[in-house]
Design a protein around this motif. Structure first.
Motif, short mmCIF file in Angstrom:
data_model
loop_
_atom_site.label_atom_id
_atom_site.label_comp_id
_atom_site.label_asym_id
_atom_site.label_seq_id
_atom_site.Cartn_x
_atom_site.Cartn_y
_atom_site.Cartn_z
N THR A 71 -81.75 -12.80 0.12
CA THR A 71 -82.25 -14.16 0.30
C THR A 71 -81.15 -15.15 0.68
N ARG A 72 -79.90 -14.77 0.43
CA ARG A 72 -78.75 -15.59 0.84
C ARG A 72 -77.52 -14.68 0.85
N ASP A 73 -76.42 -15.18 1.36
CA ASP A 73 -75.19 -14.39 1.40
C ASP A 73 -74.72 -14.07 -0.02
N PRO A 74 -74.15 -12.88 -0.23
CA PRO A 74 -73.64 -12.52 -1.55
C PRO A 74 -72.51 -13.43 -2.00
N GLU A 75 -72.40 -13.62 -3.32
CA GLU A 75 -71.33 -14.43 -3.91
C GLU A 75 -70.33 -13.51 -4.59
N LEU A 76 -69.09 -13.51 -4.12
CA LEU A 76 -68.03 -12.68 -4.70
C LEU A 76 -67.18 -13.52 -5.64
N ARG A 77 -66.95 -12.98 -6.85
CA ARG A 77 -66.07 -13.62 -7.83
C ARG A 77 -65.20 -12.54 -8.44
N TYR A 78 -64.21 -12.98 -9.19
CA TYR A 78 -63.33 -12.05 -9.91
C TYR A 78 -63.27 -12.46 -11.37
N THR A 79 -63.30 -11.47 -12.26
CA THR A 79 -63.15 -11.75 -13.68
C THR A 79 -61.70 -12.13 -13.95
N PRO A 80 -61.39 -12.68 -15.13
CA PRO A 80 -59.99 -12.99 -15.45
C PRO A 80 -59.09 -11.75 -15.38
N ALA A 81 -59.67 -10.56 -15.56
CA ALA A 81 -58.89 -9.32 -15.49
C ALA A 81 -58.75 -8.83 -14.05
N GLY A 82 -59.32 -9.55 -13.09
CA GLY A 82 -59.19 -9.19 -11.68
C GLY A 82 -60.23 -8.21 -11.17
N VAL A 83 -61.33 -8.02 -11.90
CA VAL A 83 -62.39 -7.10 -11.48
C VAL A 83 -63.38 -7.87 -10.60
N ALA A 84 -63.67 -7.31 -9.42
CA ALA A 84 -64.60 -7.96 -8.48
C ALA A 84 -66.03 -7.81 -8.96
N VAL A 85 -66.81 -8.89 -8.83
CA VAL A 85 -68.23 -8.87 -9.14
C VAL A 85 -68.96 -9.70 -8.09
N THR A 86 -70.02 -9.13 -7.53
CA THR A 86 -70.81 -9.82 -6.51
C THR A 86 -72.25 -9.95 -7.00
N GLN A 87 -72.85 -11.09 -6.72
CA GLN A 87 -74.25 -11.32 -7.08
C GLN A 87 -75.01 -11.70 -5.82
N PHE A 88 -76.24 -11.17 -5.71
CA PHE A 88 -77.15 -11.56 -4.65
C PHE A 88 -78.57 -11.34 -5.13
N THR A 89 -79.53 -11.83 -4.38
CA THR A 89 -80.93 -11.67 -4.73
C THR A 89 -81.64 -10.94 -3.61
N LEU A 90 -82.45 -9.94 -4.00
CA LEU A 90 -83.26 -9.19 -3.03
C LEU A 90 -84.70 -9.69 -3.08
N ALA A 91 -85.28 -9.93 -1.92
CA ALA A 91 -86.70 -10.21 -1.81
C ALA A 91 -87.39 -8.88 -1.53
N VAL A 92 -88.23 -8.44 -2.47
CA VAL A 92 -88.90 -7.16 -2.36
C VAL A 92 -90.40 -7.40 -2.28
N ASP A 93 -91.03 -6.95 -1.18
CA ASP A 93 -92.46 -7.13 -1.00
C ASP A 93 -93.26 -6.39 -2.06
N ARG A 94 -94.34 -7.01 -2.51
CA ARG A 94 -95.29 -6.34 -3.39
C ARG A 94 -96.19 -5.45 -2.54
N PRO A 95 -96.71 -4.38 -3.10
CA PRO A 95 -97.48 -3.43 -2.29
C PRO A 95 -98.93 -3.84 -2.06
N PHE A 96 -99.29 -5.07 -2.38
CA PHE A 96 -100.67 -5.53 -2.20
C PHE A 96 -100.66 -6.97 -1.72
N SER A 97 -101.81 -7.44 -1.27
CA SER A 97 -101.95 -8.83 -0.81
C SER A 97 -102.67 -9.65 -1.87
N ASN A 98 -102.45 -10.96 -1.86
CA ASN A 98 -103.15 -11.83 -2.79
C ASN A 98 -104.56 -12.14 -2.26
N GLN A 99 -105.27 -13.05 -2.92
CA GLN A 99 -106.66 -13.36 -2.53
C GLN A 99 -106.75 -14.00 -1.15
N GLN A 100 -105.66 -14.62 -0.69
CA GLN A 100 -105.64 -15.22 0.66
C GLN A 100 -105.16 -14.20 1.69
#
Length: 159
Positions: free
Chosen positions: A12-41
């Motif tokens: 849904t947006r570009d990943p965010e890269l950060r580092y912990t105080p110990a220097g370990v890389a951590v990236t966060q992002f959000t995935l948009a995953v389609d549901r296998p069915f349609s709503n009432q509309q």
């Protein structure tokens, strides 16, 4: 007991890269995953799932994934909590990724697919060269008929 998650969706947006105080890389992002069915509309809905990636794979995700790119995530579900500034306990549910597969090459962006900026940088092998999920040997992209980028503004996201 088993805690295993496999997701395929678009960022849904570009990943965010950060580092912990110990220097370990951590990236966060959000995935948009389609549901296998349609709503009432008769419209398809999607779930927006937060993903956390650690160490070297976090750096790869931050360098090569972009908003709108198709990715597969394999990992485990985690629920954590913390006290916010108002003293209330906040619960966060997220997927901690063990494995992230890039399902579109950077060049596929130039050929009418996905959103984001086109890049000539290194991209992982095409999906036909990647290990397939679920034991299936079909290398065709199930989303290839869509061909439209997912354009989601931050105001539309529920978090």
């Amino acid at each position: 007991m088993l805690n295993r998650v496999i997701l395929i969706g678009r960022l849904t947006r570009d990943p965010e890269l950060r580092y912990t105080p110990a220097g370990v890389a951590v990236t966060q992002f959000t995935l948009a995953v389609d549901r296998p069915f349609s709503n009432q509309q008769k419209e398809r809905e999607a779930d927006f799932i937060p993903v956390v990636v650690w160490r070297q794979q976090a750096e790869h995700c931050a360098n090569y994934l972009r908003k709108g790119r198709l990715a597969a995530v394999e990992g485990r579900m985690q629920v954590r909590n913390y006290d916010n500034n108002e003293g209330r306990k906040v619960y966060v549910t997220e997927v901690v990724a063990d494995n992230v597969r890039f399902l579109e090459s950077a060049n596929s962006q130039n050929q009418g697919g996905g959103g984001g900026a086109a890049r000539d940088e290194f991209a992982p092998p095409a999906p036909s060269q990647n290990r397939s999920f679920g034991g299936a040997r079909n290398n065709q992209d199930p989303f290839s008929d869509d061909g439209k980028p997912i354009d989601i503004s931050d105001d539309d996201l529920p978090f």
